[in-house]
Design a protein around this motif. Structure first.
Motif, short mmCIF file in Angstrom:
data_model
loop_
_atom_site.label_atom_id
_atom_site.label_comp_id
_atom_site.label_asym_id
_atom_site.label_seq_id
_atom_site.Cartn_x
_atom_site.Cartn_y
_atom_site.Cartn_z
N GLN A 4 0.84 -1.20 0.00
CA GLN A 4 0.00 0.00 0.00
C GLN A 4 0.88 1.25 0.00
O GLN A 4 1.92 1.28 0.67
N ALA A 17 -4.43 6.96 -2.52
CA ALA A 17 -3.99 5.60 -2.20
C ALA A 17 -3.75 4.81 -3.49
O ALA A 17 -4.51 4.95 -4.46
N THR A 19 -1.61 0.92 -4.99
CA THR A 19 -0.77 -0.21 -4.63
C THR A 19 0.43 -0.23 -5.55
O THR A 19 0.33 0.11 -6.74
N SER A 131 4.63 4.80 1.94
CA SER A 131 4.18 3.43 1.68
C SER A 131 4.43 2.57 2.92
O SER A 131 5.12 2.98 3.84
N GLU A 132 3.89 1.39 2.90
CA GLU A 132 4.01 0.50 4.05
C GLU A 132 5.42 -0.05 4.24
O GLU A 132 5.84 -0.32 5.36
#
Lengths: 350, 350
Positions: A4, A17, A19, A131-132
């Motif tokens: 994400q 948002a 991916t 980002s994650e």
């Protein structure tokens, strides 16, 4: 691996948002779960293609603090659970004079940016810290001392090293008078570093309003540059000026405040110098103008350790990932003290 | 004491014979019969009031070689018959940090120019070397080594020290690649000095026509700056650039030819930098721009001794005092190799 992130698909679009894919681990790679990411003014420039070389989709962020999740088989310096940092660079040629000197930011073949760069192995676009997680070769991963607050350490990876590196390069120390021009993310760090290095520090600002803040940050003095009497009284005063202003401005009045053999260090502005620089102040006092760009990996580690030793952290305002667009609006107005940092838990919770 | 001279009564007037007064000897004064005087481009600027602060009558000349006629009672370093030189300065406060460091050219209270200055004792206007004689305080008188040809030594007092001083200041030596931009009076001396200091020397010139001359002067290489292929091949090549160009020009293409941590030294141009300087080449390779102005007295003496040791002299074209106006016309066109020097016997014979 699907991750994400927040990014933009074009110069005129808001961040949203999305991916992205993070690569599987190469032998020298460190996989990092991102805890915090600072918001640098460059992020805004890249998102909006102000410099004309943005590649979309674009995921900004190069002030990354995270926790090691996994390491490649040849990684020796990090293990899962370690607190680590990633700054503006994730790779370089590792073979030129600059890389050999630990000055990867000046890599002769071009260093790879943490975002908007091209991976040197597979040519894929690099995505930044909004980002994650991120996967970075060990050489470009920094160890974050335990004593540093991780959120407040994030901006050290860009704003911190950008000001620390030149002050070290010119060997600022006790007995020096250092003027810091501008007090944003870079400027307030410049004040802290110059003070910790033993210099007598002055903030140069257009407004008296910043005086109290500057003194609280560690400045010994404030010079209000719109006050001609103060400027006159400060002629030939400084050994070094750290100019953190990120936009075009007149350098000439500042040059006069440098002593003979004094140096103005430019770290903020990447643009033409307008109004034009006059050579008189340089020739008539043997003054210099020096540019400096972030810092290399060894020096960035040294800077983090210096911050731990001296209790130096960035003053931040924490935001959620979802609030990035309004944060950009405030950033444009200079309405932040002194750096936004994204709490990446907000992205995971979404 | 009445002295024959050549000078001008106004910005729009030709130089002509005039009589001026030289002061009687103070205890620290040296009276000098002038043998030769170089013609600096500044002389032309001052005669025509190009910089707006000329005072008339104006007698130019600050590249003076002469013979001591008489000395004041406290003079210890010179005696009648000694060959001596006088450069751009005849006095300074002698009490500030710059003067204490032997850098009288940067005197914090303002050094006194050899002409168009004001004597610090009686406020009288100083007159330069286009004259039969001059009276100068001992501190500002240089000893000219016997082995130097006196006429060819004259331009060392300005063109020489202006290029020698910064090359020394940045510690040019073996292993350095030095580029000299421009090959007039200053540039050709820069080539000789950089070569004698052990550097690999390149002349940067717009025209291939100067290639042979440059090699004859001691340059190892010539870079024709109008040839984009040559410029491209010279990217990140030089440690130092000695920029002797006296007029506005684009600095940006030259900056790209500097290595990381390279420095461009400006000695020729006192004006705004236009087209404007771009900060990119400074930031992205930590390059610097440094100004430098002539040199102090101790270093000027060192330079003269260095010239004697290394057999360095200026290439000159001798003229009569009466030909100064046509020499100025040729100087404006760059039509001199590389410095006019006035044989002051021509003034006495008139």
């Amino acid at each position: 691996m699907t991750t994400q992130a927040f990014g933009t698909h074009g110069a005129d679009q808001a961040l949203e948002a999305m991916t992205i894919q993070r690569r599987g681990l190469r032998p020298d790679d460190v996989a990092i779960d991102i805890d915090y990411c600072g918001v640098c003014h460059s992020d805004l420039h890249f998102a909006r293609n102000d410099w004309g070389f943005s590649i979309y989709p674009l995921v900004p962020g190069h002030e990354i603090i995270g926790t090691v999740r996994e390491v490649g088989e040849k990684v020796t310096g990090f293990k899962p659970g370690d607190r680590v940092g990633v700054g503006c660079l994730v790779d370089s040629c590792r073979d030129c004079g600059a890389c050999d000197d630990g000055l990867e930011q000046y890599c002769e073949k071009g260093a790879t940016g943490t975002y908007n760069g091209r991976d040197q192995h597979d040519g894929s676009l690099t995505f930044g810290g909004y980002s994650e997680s991120v996967v970075v070769s060990e050489r470009f991963v920094l160890s974050v001392p335990d004593s540093l607050d991780p959120a407040r350490a994030a901006p050290l990876l860009c704003a911190g090293i950008t000001t620390y590196s030149p002050l070290r390069h010119v060997k600022v120390g006790p007995g020096h008078k250092v003027g810091v021009i501008g007090m944003g993310g870079l400027g307030h760090m410049g004040i802290k570093f110059a003070r910790a290095m033993g210099a007598e520090v002055t903030l140069l600002t257009r407004s008296q309003a910043k005086a109290d803040e500057a003194l609280a940050q560690g400045a010994h003095h404030v010079l209000v540059t719109t006050d001609s009497e103060q400027m006159k009284a400060s002629a030939e005063h400084f050994d070094f000026l750290l100019n953190t202003v990120p936009v075009q401005h007149d350098l000439n009045p500042y040059m006069e405040t440098l002593k003979r053999d004094g140096t103005m260090i430019l770290v903020g502005q990447v643009d033409t110098v307008e109004p034009p620089l006059h050579t008189g102040p340089l020739l008539f006092r043997r003054r210099a103008i020096l540019g400096s760009l972030i810092g290399g990996l060894p020096e960035t580690q040294e800077m983090l350790d210096f911050c731990a030793e001296h209790g130096i952290e960035c003053d931040i305002e924490m935001i959620r990932m979802q609030d990035i667009n309004s944060a950009y609006e405030r950033l444009e107005k200079g309405d932040v003290k002194y750096r936004f940092v994204i709490d990446m838990a907000s992205l995971r919770a979404a």
